[in-house]
Design a protein around this motif. Structure first.
Motif, PDB file in Angstrom:
ATOM      1  N   GLU A   1     -41.894  83.917  82.315  1.00 27.82           N
ATOM      2  CA  GLU A   1     -42.902  83.329  81.449  1.00 27.82           C
ATOM      3  C   GLU A   1     -42.503  82.142  80.721  1.00 27.82           C
ATOM      4  O   GLU A   1     -41.381  82.349  79.901  1.00 27.82           O
ATOM      5  CB  GLU A   1     -43.652  84.441  80.734  1.00 27.82           C
ATOM      6  N   ALA A   2     -43.140  80.957  80.976  1.00 24.17           N
ATOM      7  CA  ALA A   2     -42.801  79.848  80.017  1.00 24.17           C
ATOM      8  C   ALA A   2     -42.833  80.037  78.422  1.00 24.17           C
ATOM      9  O   ALA A   2     -42.314  79.606  77.674  1.00 24.17           O
ATOM     10  CB  ALA A   2     -43.536  78.683  80.471  1.00 24.17           C
ATOM     11  N   ASP A   3     -43.929  80.952  78.306  1.00 20.83           N
ATOM     12  CA  ASP A   3     -44.107  81.105  76.649  1.00 20.83           C
ATOM     13  C   ASP A   3     -44.228  80.091  75.745  1.00 20.83           C
ATOM     14  O   ASP A   3     -43.727  79.888  74.819  1.00 20.83           O
ATOM     15  CB  ASP A   3     -43.123  82.039  76.248  1.00 20.83           C
ATOM     16  N   GLY A   4     -45.077  79.120  76.165  1.00 21.45           N
ATOM     17  CA  GLY A   4     -45.460  78.091  75.256  1.00 21.45           C
ATOM     18  C   GLY A   4     -44.645  76.774  75.311  1.00 21.45           C
ATOM     19  O   GLY A   4     -44.671  75.842  74.891  1.00 21.45           O
ATOM     20  N   HIS A   5     -43.575  76.905  76.447  1.00 23.81           N
ATOM     21  CA  HIS A   5     -42.512  75.845  76.475  1.00 23.81           C
ATOM     22  C   HIS A   5     -42.975  74.910  77.279  1.00 23.81           C
ATOM     23  O   HIS A   5     -43.573  75.304  78.720  1.00 23.81           O
ATOM     24  CB  HIS A   5     -41.059  76.449  76.876  1.00 23.81           C
ATOM     25  N   GLU A   6     -42.887  73.468  77.032  1.00 23.62           N
ATOM     26  CA  GLU A   6     -43.328  72.565  77.857  1.00 23.62           C
ATOM     27  C   GLU A   6     -42.130  72.247  78.805  1.00 23.62           C
ATOM     28  O   GLU A   6     -40.902  71.553  78.458  1.00 23.62           O
ATOM     29  CB  GLU A   6     -43.634  71.177  77.017  1.00 23.62           C
ATOM     30  N   LEU A   7     -42.189  72.583  80.084  1.00 22.72           N
ATOM     31  CA  LEU A   7     -41.146  72.583  81.080  1.00 22.72           C
ATOM     32  C   LEU A   7     -41.685  71.737  82.370  1.00 22.72           C
ATOM     33  O   LEU A   7     -42.792  71.543  82.479  1.00 22.72           O
ATOM     34  CB  LEU A   7     -40.892  73.945  81.664  1.00 22.72           C
ATOM     35  N   SER A   8     -40.675  71.175  82.862  1.00 22.20           N
ATOM     36  CA  SER A   8     -40.972  70.427  84.171  1.00 22.20           C
ATOM     37  C   SER A   8     -39.763  70.965  85.110  1.00 22.20           C
ATOM     38  O   SER A   8     -38.749  71.570  84.842  1.00 22.20           O
ATOM     39  CB  SER A   8     -40.894  69.067  83.750  1.00 22.20           C
ATOM     40  N   VAL A   9     -39.897  70.464  86.411  1.00 21.19           N
ATOM     41  CA  VAL A   9     -38.912  70.857  87.566  1.00 21.19           C
ATOM     42  C   VAL A   9     -37.343  70.326  86.901  1.00 21.19           C
ATOM     43  O   VAL A   9     -37.587  68.933  86.515  1.00 21.19           O
ATOM     44  CB  VAL A   9     -39.351  70.241  88.902  1.00 21.19           C
ATOM     45  N   LYS A  10     -36.510  70.800  87.369  1.00 24.20           N
ATOM     46  CA  LYS A  10     -35.205  70.382  87.073  1.00 24.20           C
ATOM     47  C   LYS A  10     -34.592  70.497  85.672  1.00 24.20           C
ATOM     48  O   LYS A  10     -33.539  70.190  85.410  1.00 24.20           O
ATOM     49  CB  LYS A  10     -34.710  68.990  87.613  1.00 24.20           C
ATOM     50  N   ASP A  11     -35.445  71.007  84.911  1.00 24.76           N
ATOM     51  CA  ASP A  11     -35.038  71.227  83.556  1.00 24.76           C
ATOM     52  C   ASP A  11     -34.187  72.696  83.332  1.00 24.76           C
ATOM     53  O   ASP A  11     -34.471  73.457  84.031  1.00 24.76           O
ATOM     54  CB  ASP A  11     -36.391  71.569  82.779  1.00 24.76           C
ATOM     55  N   TRP A  12     -33.128  72.625  82.482  1.00 31.70           N
ATOM     56  CA  TRP A  12     -32.326  73.745  82.298  1.00 31.70           C
ATOM     57  C   TRP A  12     -32.892  74.422  81.168  1.00 31.70           C
ATOM     58  O   TRP A  12     -33.276  74.083  79.977  1.00 31.70           O
ATOM     59  CB  TRP A  12     -30.931  73.181  82.003  1.00 31.70           C
ATOM     60  N   VAL A  13     -32.966  75.895  81.312  1.00 33.29           N
ATOM     61  CA  VAL A  13     -33.408  76.825  80.395  1.00 33.29           C
ATOM     62  C   VAL A  13     -32.281  78.102  80.010  1.00 33.29           C
ATOM     63  O   VAL A  13     -31.734  78.158  81.200  1.00 33.29           O
ATOM     64  CB  VAL A  13     -34.737  77.379  80.644  1.00 33.29           C
ATOM     65  N   ILE A  14     -32.591  78.912  79.069  1.00 33.40           N
ATOM     66  CA  ILE A  14     -31.579  79.780  78.895  1.00 33.40           C
ATOM     67  C   ILE A  14     -32.881  81.184  79.026  1.00 33.40           C
ATOM     68  O   ILE A  14     -33.893  81.054  78.400  1.00 33.40           O
ATOM     69  CB  ILE A  14     -31.191  79.965  77.543  1.00 33.40           C
ATOM     70  N   VAL A  15     -32.408  82.032  80.033  1.00 32.12           N
ATOM     71  CA  VAL A  15     -33.284  83.400  80.021  1.00 32.12           C
ATOM     72  C   VAL A  15     -32.207  84.522  79.866  1.00 32.12           C
ATOM     73  O   VAL A  15     -31.234  84.648  79.910  1.00 32.12           O
ATOM     74  CB  VAL A  15     -33.501  83.290  81.693  1.00 32.12           C
ATOM     75  N   GLU A  16     -32.946  85.702  79.611  1.00 32.48           N
ATOM     76  CA  GLU A  16     -32.466  86.841  79.442  1.00 32.48           C
ATOM     77  C   GLU A  16     -32.696  87.759  80.671  1.00 32.48           C
ATOM     78  O   GLU A  16     -33.798  88.077  81.147  1.00 32.48           O
ATOM     79  CB  GLU A  16     -33.000  87.617  78.128  1.00 32.48           C
ATOM     80  N   THR A  17     -31.604  88.518  81.225  1.00 33.89           N
ATOM     81  CA  THR A  17     -31.722  88.984  82.623  1.00 33.89           C
ATOM     82  C   THR A  17     -31.193  90.308  82.409  1.00 33.89           C
ATOM     83  O   THR A  17     -30.761  90.757  81.117  1.00 33.89           O
ATOM     84  CB  THR A  17     -30.777  88.518  83.719  1.00 33.89           C
ATOM     85  N   ASP A  18     -31.309  91.198  83.400  1.00 29.82           N
ATOM     86  CA  ASP A  18     -30.900  92.712  83.316  1.00 29.82           C
ATOM     87  C   ASP A  18     -29.360  92.980  83.033  1.00 29.82           C
ATOM     88  O   ASP A  18     -28.751  93.770  82.475  1.00 29.82           O
ATOM     89  CB  ASP A  18     -31.194  93.395  84.581  1.00 29.82           C
ATOM     90  N   GLN A  19     -28.525  91.628  83.698  1.00 25.46           N
ATOM     91  CA  GLN A  19     -27.089  91.739  83.457  1.00 25.46           C
ATOM     92  C   GLN A  19     -26.779  90.724  82.214  1.00 25.46           C
ATOM     93  O   GLN A  19     -25.418  90.690  82.092  1.00 25.46           O
ATOM     94  CB  GLN A  19     -26.451  91.086  84.890  1.00 25.46           C
ATOM     95  N   GLY A  20     -27.381  90.334  81.510  1.00 25.13           N
ATOM     96  CA  GLY A  20     -27.051  89.364  80.220  1.00 25.13           C
ATOM     97  C   GLY A  20     -27.678  88.087  80.147  1.00 25.13           C
ATOM     98  O   GLY A  20     -28.584  87.908  81.042  1.00 25.13           O
ATOM     99  N   ARG A  21     -27.301  87.288  79.636  1.00 29.35           N
ATOM    100  CA  ARG A  21     -27.967  85.978  79.115  1.00 29.35           C
ATOM    101  C   ARG A  21     -27.433  85.048  80.150  1.00 29.35           C
ATOM    102  O   ARG A  21     -26.122  85.045  80.496  1.00 29.35           O
ATOM    103  CB  ARG A  21     -27.878  85.544  77.946  1.00 29.35           C
ATOM    104  N   GLY A  22     -28.255  84.162  80.838  1.00 27.69           N
ATOM    105  CA  GLY A  22     -27.846  83.082  81.607  1.00 27.69           C
ATOM    106  C   GLY A  22     -28.562  81.934  81.674  1.00 27.69           C
ATOM    107  O   GLY A  22     -29.460  81.707  80.767  1.00 27.69           O
ATOM    108  N   MET A  23     -27.955  80.950  82.296  1.00 28.17           N
ATOM    109  CA  MET A  23     -28.641  79.345  82.223  1.00 28.17           C
ATOM    110  C   MET A  23     -29.107  79.256  83.294  1.00 28.17           C
ATOM    111  O   MET A  23     -28.324  79.225  84.611  1.00 28.17           O
ATOM    112  CB  MET A  23     -27.436  78.470  81.512  1.00 28.17           C
TER     113      MET A  23
END
Length: 383
Positions: A19-41
């Motif tokens: 979920e973008a959760d209010g972030h203005e994003l476009s294709v090929k942007d880099w984001v930080i997400v939380e996964t089951d195995q830890g934080r990732g880029m």
């Protein structure tokens, strides 16, 4: 309003939805997400709705934020660490003479885990290797064995078509490919022609397989003869691209028909006059074999015809009784012969008079033997 975005952690990796959760994003942007195995880029790949699970429920995790300068610095450090781990692991594999090939090393964004991808022909005992890696990098270590298709997907290669392999560009899941697909597509069964850079069958064989299956269902069976309104034809081959079939006539001439034309001449054969379509003449019905008992009974009066009954009423009755006796005797003989599986050669028929003479001679020869005078064997009477 929250949106759903698809991200991937590698260029050749699968797409995961957040979920973008209010972030203005476009294709090929880099984001930080939380996964089951830890934080990732990860990098944004798609914008839109995510495919739902069959049960209709799907919990999406939110995106923590857009990647900044510090995140890109960590990403560069992780790439350097992955290169160092790759060299160190290969040296240890060589020293321990392990039958395995290291493909790639992946370091998580927070350095909580390092994954080593390798290929091997069988099971490998790498417990000592894991101990060496843990002592060197002081983090969680995972050695994951992959197949040759995934190896080509990670490394990348140029296929026979001159383009980058499909598994590297867009394929994320590998569907099974069989040699039957190559046969149905009329390809030469040469391993160098139908195999990819990984040594397995080409993945592109499955792209048009459903079209070939539909075409084969509409085509007549090869090698079979069909009776049509234009004659009898034998199907030789079919052409998928032109949607035609090549047939051979009874005169030895090859002709091409489209599938629509072929269906029309096959279905219209019932409306064609009989002089245009050669039909085989019906065979006469097979007559059932006549029982031998009936045949013998019919032949019995013919054998008795030459007999002449003596004059007189009593003689006539005696002659009729003799004829009836002979007929019943012939019928019983024929019936007994009919019950045998393999009847032997038939004996010549004898006249009633001859049979009567034989009976009289047998009755005369069956007289009682004269009784021997004297005592038992070995004893004698005294003189």
């Amino acid at each position: 309003m929250s949106r759903v975005v698809g991200v991937k952690f590698k260029d050749y990796g699968q797409i995961y939805y957040f979920e973008a959760d209010g972030h203005e994003l476009s294709v090929k942007d880099w984001v930080i997400v939380e996964t089951d195995q830890g934080r990732g880029m990860a990098q944004v790949a798609t914008l839109g709705d995510a495919p739902m699970h069959p049960d209709g429920e799907q919990e999406l995790k939110p995106i923590l934020g857009v990647a900044g300068a510090d995140d890109f610095a960590i990403k560069a450090e992780n790439e350097t660490l992955a290169a160092k781990a790759h060299r160190f692991c290969r040296e240890r594999i060589s020293e321990r003479s392990l039958d395995m090939k290291l493909v790639e090393v992946e370091v998580f964004h927070d350095k909580s885990k390092v994954i080593f991808y390798f290929t091997a022909p069988g099971r490998v005992d790498f417990r000592e290797l894991v101990k060496d890696l843990v002592r060197e990098f002081r983090t969680r270590i995972e050695l994951r064995q992959i197949g040759v298709r995934h190896e080509t997907q990670m490394i990348g290669a140029v296929g026979n078509c001159g383009q980058l392999c499909c598994c590297r560009r867009f394929l994320r899941k590998f569907d099974p490919v069989t040699i039957k697909m190559a046969k149905e597509q009329n390809l030469f069964l040469n391993p160098s022609k139908i195999s990819g850079m990984c040594g397995r069958l080409l993945c592109c064989l499955g792209y048009e397989q459903h079209n070939y299956e539909n075409f084969q269902r509409r085509c007549p069976k090869l090698g079979r003869r069909f009776r049509t309104s234009q004659g009898v034809f034998k199907v030789l081959r079919s052409n998928f691209f032109r949607e035609t079939v090549t047939v051979l006539s009874e005169e030895g001439e090859e002709r091409d028909f489209t599938l629509d034309e072929w269906t029309e001449i096959v279905q219209s054969r019932a409306d064609t006059p009989s002089d245009q379509v050669q039909q085989a003449a019906p065979r006469p019905p097979r007559q059932a074999p006549r029982p031998q008992a009936v045949a013998a009974a019919e032949r019995a009066p013919e054998a008795e015809a030459p007999l002449e009954a003596p004059s007189g009423g009593g003689a006539d009755e005696a002659g009729q009784g003799l004829v009836q006796a002979v007929s019943s005797e012939a019928t019983s003989e024929a019936a007994s012969e009919g019950t045998q599986e393999k009847p032997g050669p038939q004996r010549p028929r004898q006249s009633p008079a001859a049979k009567t003479g034989q009976g009289e001679r047998k009755s005369q020869g069956r007289g009682r033997r004269p009784r021997r005078r004297g005592g038992r064997k070995g004893g004698g009477s005294g003189s």
